[in-house]
Motif scaffolding. Structure first.
Motif, PDB file in Angstrom:
ATOM      1  N   LEU A   1     -23.439  60.056  82.254  1.00  0.00           N
ATOM      2  CA  LEU A   1     -23.503  58.473  82.499  1.00  0.00           C
ATOM      3  C   LEU A   1     -23.771  57.824  80.830  1.00  0.00           C
ATOM      4  N   SER A   2     -24.633  58.344  80.246  1.00  0.00           N
ATOM      5  CA  SER A   2     -24.703  57.691  78.587  1.00  0.00           C
ATOM      6  C   SER A   2     -23.300  58.145  77.985  1.00  0.00           C
ATOM      7  N   SER A   3     -22.867  59.309  78.126  1.00  0.00           N
ATOM      8  CA  SER A   3     -21.368  59.200  77.548  1.00  0.00           C
ATOM      9  C   SER A   3     -20.464  58.115  77.931  1.00  0.00           C
ATOM     10  N   MET A   4     -20.230  57.896  79.356  1.00  0.00           N
ATOM     11  CA  MET A   4     -19.416  57.031  79.983  1.00  0.00           C
ATOM     12  C   MET A   4     -19.671  55.509  79.280  1.00  0.00           C
ATOM     13  N   LEU A   5     -20.927  55.202  79.357  1.00  0.00           N
ATOM     14  CA  LEU A   5     -21.438  53.931  78.687  1.00  0.00           C
ATOM     15  C   LEU A   5     -21.260  53.870  77.240  1.00  0.00           C
ATOM     16  N   ALA A   6     -21.263  54.776  76.649  1.00  0.00           N
ATOM     17  CA  ALA A   6     -21.327  54.790  75.021  1.00  0.00           C
ATOM     18  C   ALA A   6     -19.999  53.988  74.540  1.00  0.00           C
ATOM     19  N   GLY A   7     -19.000  53.890  75.048  1.00  0.00           N
ATOM     20  CA  GLY A   7     -17.770  53.116  74.459  1.00  0.00           C
ATOM     21  C   GLY A   7     -18.309  51.617  74.189  1.00  0.00           C
ATOM     22  N   ARG A   8     -18.602  51.072  75.452  1.00  0.00           N
ATOM     23  CA  ARG A   8     -19.103  49.427  75.453  1.00  0.00           C
ATOM     24  C   ARG A   8     -20.148  49.583  74.690  1.00  0.00           C
ATOM     25  N   ILE A   9     -21.221  50.233  74.659  1.00  0.00           N
ATOM     26  CA  ILE A   9     -22.456  50.082  73.753  1.00  0.00           C
ATOM     27  C   ILE A   9     -21.922  50.017  72.130  1.00  0.00           C
ATOM     28  N   ALA A  10     -20.969  50.940  71.908  1.00  0.00           N
ATOM     29  CA  ALA A  10     -20.392  51.069  70.389  1.00  0.00           C
ATOM     30  C   ALA A  10     -19.741  49.754  70.008  1.00  0.00           C
ATOM     31  N   GLU A  11     -19.194  49.223  70.885  1.00  0.00           N
ATOM     32  CA  GLU A  11     -18.564  47.840  70.609  1.00  0.00           C
ATOM     33  C   GLU A  11     -19.675  46.865  70.440  1.00  0.00           C
ATOM     34  N   GLU A  12     -20.477  46.837  71.158  1.00  0.00           N
ATOM     35  CA  GLU A  12     -21.652  45.826  71.152  1.00  0.00           C
ATOM     36  C   GLU A  12     -22.538  45.984  69.775  1.00  0.00           C
ATOM     37  N   ILE A  13     -22.731  47.031  69.324  1.00  0.00           N
ATOM     38  CA  ILE A  13     -23.452  47.485  68.152  1.00  0.00           C
ATOM     39  C   ILE A  13     -22.469  47.133  66.804  1.00  0.00           C
ATOM     40  N   GLU A  14     -21.287  47.301  66.818  1.00  0.00           N
ATOM     41  CA  GLU A  14     -20.519  47.546  65.603  1.00  0.00           C
ATOM     42  C   GLU A  14     -19.828  46.034  65.597  1.00  0.00           C
TER      43      GLU A  14
ATOM     44  N   ARG B   1     -31.101  52.810  81.621  1.00  0.00           N
ATOM     45  CA  ARG B   1     -31.742  53.856  80.918  1.00  0.00           C
ATOM     46  C   ARG B   1     -30.561  54.659  79.982  1.00  0.00           C
ATOM     47  N   ALA B   2     -29.303  55.042  81.120  1.00  0.00           N
ATOM     48  CA  ALA B   2     -28.356  55.596  80.265  1.00  0.00           C
ATOM     49  C   ALA B   2     -27.730  54.956  79.101  1.00  0.00           C
ATOM     50  N   GLY B   3     -27.458  53.646  79.428  1.00  0.00           N
ATOM     51  CA  GLY B   3     -26.962  52.683  78.176  1.00  0.00           C
ATOM     52  C   GLY B   3     -27.894  52.781  77.005  1.00  0.00           C
ATOM     53  N   GLU B   4     -29.120  52.590  77.319  1.00  0.00           N
ATOM     54  CA  GLU B   4     -30.197  52.443  76.140  1.00  0.00           C
ATOM     55  C   GLU B   4     -30.039  53.760  75.509  1.00  0.00           C
ATOM     56  N   ARG B   5     -30.238  55.056  76.129  1.00  0.00           N
ATOM     57  CA  ARG B   5     -30.074  56.361  75.317  1.00  0.00           C
ATOM     58  C   ARG B   5     -28.858  56.306  74.525  1.00  0.00           C
ATOM     59  N   ALA B   6     -27.697  55.898  75.187  1.00  0.00           N
ATOM     60  CA  ALA B   6     -26.450  55.864  74.297  1.00  0.00           C
ATOM     61  C   ALA B   6     -26.626  55.026  72.868  1.00  0.00           C
ATOM     62  N   ARG B   7     -27.412  53.737  73.164  1.00  0.00           N
ATOM     63  CA  ARG B   7     -27.445  52.848  71.881  1.00  0.00           C
ATOM     64  C   ARG B   7     -28.424  53.412  71.058  1.00  0.00           C
TER      65      ARG B   7
ATOM     66  N   HIS C   1     -14.714  51.944  70.428  1.00  0.00           N
ATOM     67  CA  HIS C   1     -15.059  52.288  71.768  1.00  0.00           C
ATOM     68  C   HIS C   1     -14.781  53.791  71.866  1.00  0.00           C
ATOM     69  N   GLU C   2     -13.721  54.358  71.436  1.00  0.00           N
ATOM     70  CA  GLU C   2     -13.340  55.647  71.912  1.00  0.00           C
ATOM     71  C   GLU C   2     -14.278  56.416  71.038  1.00  0.00           C
ATOM     72  N   ALA C   3     -14.581  56.350  69.804  1.00  0.00           N
ATOM     73  CA  ALA C   3     -15.312  57.125  68.883  1.00  0.00           C
ATOM     74  C   ALA C   3     -17.028  56.983  69.437  1.00  0.00           C
ATOM     75  N   GLY C   4     -17.323  55.864  70.178  1.00  0.00           N
ATOM     76  CA  GLY C   4     -18.627  56.073  70.860  1.00  0.00           C
ATOM     77  C   GLY C   4     -18.728  56.924  71.895  1.00  0.00           C
ATOM     78  N   HIS C   5     -17.869  57.193  72.578  1.00  0.00           N
ATOM     79  CA  HIS C   5     -17.897  58.252  73.537  1.00  0.00           C
ATOM     80  C   HIS C   5     -17.781  59.523  73.015  1.00  0.00           C
ATOM     81  N   ALA C   6     -16.941  59.716  72.048  1.00  0.00           N
ATOM     82  CA  ALA C   6     -17.189  61.055  71.262  1.00  0.00           C
ATOM     83  C   ALA C   6     -18.292  61.491  70.758  1.00  0.00           C
ATOM     84  N   LEU C   7     -19.015  60.498  70.021  1.00  0.00           N
ATOM     85  CA  LEU C   7     -20.339  60.678  69.376  1.00  0.00           C
ATOM     86  C   LEU C   7     -21.581  61.316  70.378  1.00  0.00           C
ATOM     87  N   VAL C   8     -21.564  60.350  71.307  1.00  0.00           N
ATOM     88  CA  VAL C   8     -22.647  60.471  72.371  1.00  0.00           C
ATOM     89  C   VAL C   8     -22.401  61.758  73.180  1.00  0.00           C
ATOM     90  N   ALA C   9     -21.278  61.954  73.661  1.00  0.00           N
ATOM     91  CA  ALA C   9     -20.930  63.224  74.440  1.00  0.00           C
ATOM     92  C   ALA C   9     -21.177  64.493  73.537  1.00  0.00           C
TER      93      ALA C   9
END
Length: 723
Positions: free
Chosen positions: A587-600, A663-669, A540-548
């Motif tokens: 927005l994409s950075s905020m949502l990136a943690g949950r998106i990373a969980e879904e992908i992994e 849209r922000a979530g899909e960009r993070a995905r 989750h935290e790695a997703g925030h860092a990567l997208v940001a």
């Protein structure tokens, strides 16, 4: 003729070079010695024999006869010691009087009016004693106007008006009638008080021709005091840093068991060193962590004070004169003041508003404030530390019967605080947990005009604080980062308590302290994250860092795993200049943690939306603000302060927010999918270490930087096209 009268007839107490001599001081000390001799005679008559008499108190006691004979043999050459506190005051008062041309002659021949400021109440009584015995003609009958009657006065009298500044009578509207009677009789009048202007009768101060402030003891004055106590001058001096820390009460304590001059110096050194923390071992400000901007200010102030002490910098040139430290309890505001004093190599004079308010009367509170400023002035250069400053009320918030009480306290504090040029070398540092309660006048220019908030220490600072309290010899090879992660949200005071309790546990068990001892104290029954949950949080935290990083939303300052979750610490400006693309990146950075969980892991957890400070809550609030406050949404240039009901009443608001968040979530995905190996590398390191610094995150993110410039530009173009 007495020595004092001879001195009076023969000298004007000033040397040709204009420097006050100590001829008058020696005369004062001789007078006190003669008085002490009389007191001893009275005492010896009371117990059955006279000074100089070789008769035994009890002739039938053979041992007493031996002791009495030995005393008789030694009396002819024995030195009569003057009490150390009186000797010090005599030297100080004599020097102050000698600096007033012709004053001692006038006190014995004419009827001058004199006001003596002692600065502190502790000196009032010894000054009264010395003044009564030394200032007036021997045949004068000295009366205290504060307790006497005006109609009994005549030309044979000399008058004192003594006020310690503590009682209810310590104010200018009291005692004027009896002062008027003394003025009418034309006798010498000497007023004695810590702050004569505020504590002596108004008419005495209006009539005063001489206003005296007691000076501090220097090396010469201290030598005279020691000579008066033991009979000889010392052959060695006292460290100048210790000399300015002397309080009169230290002298009787230091000299009570000494019989040689140099032994007096040694004993006094021992007492003063115990008070002079800044001269001993202990951390300086440069080795302490977690103070941020306050540390920068403190190091500059310490450098200025060192230059001031060395004579390289004038007081007028120093701009670090006052600081207001704010922050929650336990962040180390008091420790900051101690470390600052050590860095500057100056004394720390510490007090608190609670100490000031301990008195039963307003006059006592006012005197406590004056006393601490006077003490700081006497020890300058120094740090004056005032804790719990919010205990002094904001005058605009005071109501009812307390208005006059608190107004006087605040006004005196402001006066002393603003009088910077009258206290050269005194840097004032005040601390508060509630800066909003401070009277605004305290923060004005020339007072505490710099306010710095000390935040709770971050993970890196906590690790350094643990090492500081453990020292270099305790667990030298054990990393303190796991301890810091377990203690997230704690303060330096908490860390000190954890280490102290863990040491106690190990000591009682008869073994060395261990990391487990410390973790046990920190966790207090809390369990660490299960391995599966820990892995999810790391992803989750790695997703925030990567997208940001890819969308250039601030700087990744660090990633952490804690006992109850994790944190991706992002540093970014909030200066009102953000654009819509930047907000969409947020927005994409905020949502990136949950998106990373879904992908992994195949699904996101509820932690992303758990509470008002969660990722989803913050993202939803930002999406709403884009539409309603910032004028960047579908409604165009409009600003409305949102309420919960508006989410329902505004037509199309919820769909607009949902689309923006989607849209922000899909960009993070897309970013995470394309850089999945980088995400996994960051998560793996974070899961293993529990913490990644800025540098460690950037090293891992080099995989993103190696992607083609065209690929990165594609994300930026996509960011604009979706608006």
């Amino acid at each position: 003729m007495s020595l004092l009268l001879q001195t009076l007839e023969q000298s004007d107490f000033r040397q040709s070079d204009g420097v006050a001599s100590d001829q008058l001081a020696r005369a004062f000390l001789h007078q006190l010695a003669q008085d002490e001799l009389k007191r001893l005679k009275v005492f010896q008559r009371a117990v059955g024999y006279e000074f100089g008499d070789d008769l035994s108190v009890a002739e039938s006691d053979a041992v007493e006869q031996i002791v009495a004979q030995d005393e008789t043999d030694r009396r002819a050459t024995a030195h009569v010691p003057v009490p150390a506190d009186l000797a010090a005051v005599a030297v100080m008062l004599a020097r102050a009087v000698a600096d007033e041309n012709g004053l001692v002659r006038r006190l014995r021949r004419e009827a001058p009016v004199v006001a003596i400021a002692t600065n502190v109440s502790d000196l009032v009584e010894p000054v009264r004693i010395v003044a009564e015995k030394c200032l007036f003609r021997p045949e004068a009958k000295v009366v205290d106007l504060a307790v006497g009657r005006g109609r009994e006065l005549n030309r044979r009298h000399a008058a004192l008006y003594v006020c310690d500044g503590i009682g209810r009578e310590a104010r200018p509207d009291k005692g004027n009638e009896i002062v008027g009677s003394a003025l009418h009789v034309r006798i010498p009048i000497v007023g004695i008080a810590p702050d004569p202007k505020r504590q002596l009768p108004r008419d005495l101060m209006r009539s005063a021709e001489h206003r005296i402030v007691l000076p501090e003891l220097d090396h010469g004055g201290l030598a005279l005091v020691i000579e008066a106590v033991v009979g000889r001058l010392p052959t060695r001096g006292l460290d100048p840093d210790l000399l300015r820390m002397i309080e009169i009460a230290d002298l009787p304590v230091a000299f009570r068991r000494t019989n040689t001059p140099d032994a007096c110096i040694v004993a006094l050194e021992r007492i003063l060193v115990a008070k002079a923390d800044f001269l001993g071992d202990g951390p300086t400000l440069d080795v302490l962590d977690g103070y941020g901007e306050a540390k920068i200010w403190g190091l500059a102030a310490a450098a200025d004070l060192r230059a001031y002490r060395a004579g390289r910098l004038a007081w007028e040139q120093i701009d670090h004169r006052g600081l207001l430290l704010s922050g929650p309890p336990g962040v180390g505001k008091t420790s900051f003041a101690k470390a600052l004093a050590k860095s500057a190599r100056v004394p720390l004079v510490a007090t608190s508003v609670a100490e000031w308010n301990a008195s039963d009367y307003l006059s006592g509170t006012l005197q406590a404030i004056r006393k601490i400023f006077a003490q700081a002035k006497s020890q300058a250069p120094c740090i004056l530390f005032i804790d719990e400053l919010d205990g002094i009320s904001d005058r605009s918030q005071i109501r009812g019967e307390y208005v006059q009480y608190w107004t006087q306290i605040v006004n005196l504090f402001l006066e002393l605080l603003a009088d910077v040029d009258e206290r050269p070398g005194v840097v004032v540092v005040a601390a508060t947990n509630h800066p909003q309660k401070i009277d605004p006048a305290v923060k004005r220019a020339g007072r505490l005009d710099r306010e710095i908030k000390i935040e709770k220490p971050d993970t890196t600072a906590l690790a350094s604080i643990f090492r500081h309290h453990l020292g270099s010899e305790m667990l030298p090879d054990a990393p303190t980062l796991p301890l810091a992660l377990a203690a997230r949200g704690m303060t330096g005071a908490d860390v000190e308590a954890f280490v102290r309790r863990a040491k106690g546990t190990a000591r009682r068990d008869g073994r060395e302290i261990s990391v487990d001892d410390l973790l046990h104290e920190i966790r207090q029954g809390r369990r660490p994250l299960p391995m599966s949950v820990r892995r999810r949080v790391a992803i989750h935290e790695a997703g925030h860092a990567l997208v940001a990083h890819v969308l250039e939303f601030g700087d990744v300052a660090g990633l952490s795993l804690y006992e109850d979750g994790g944190e991706a610490r992002l540093e970014f400006g909030d200066d009102g200049e953000s654009t819509l693309p930047q907000l969409e990146a947020a927005l994409s950075s905020m949502l990136a943690g949950r998106i990373a969980e879904e992908i992994e892991l195949g699904a996101g957890s509820v932690g992303s939306g758990n509470g008002p400070a969660s990722d989803l809550a913050l993202a939803t609030q930002l999406a709403r603000d884009i539409e309603l406050r910032y004028g960047l949404g579908h409604l165009g240039n409009i600003h409305l302060e949102p309420t919960a009901g508006e989410l329902i009443t505004f037509p199309g608001l919820l769909p607009a927010m949902r689309d923006r968040l989607h849209r922000a979530g899909e960009r993070a995905r897309r970013i995470i999918t394309d850089h999945r190996l980088v995400l996994q590398a960051i998560a793996r390191q974070l899961d293993k270490n529990g913490y990644l610094s800025r540098e460690e995150v950037e090293t891992t993110l080099l995989g993103v930087i190696r992607n083609s410039a065209a690929e990165i530009t594609e994300y930026q173009i996509d960011l604009v096209q979706v608006q």
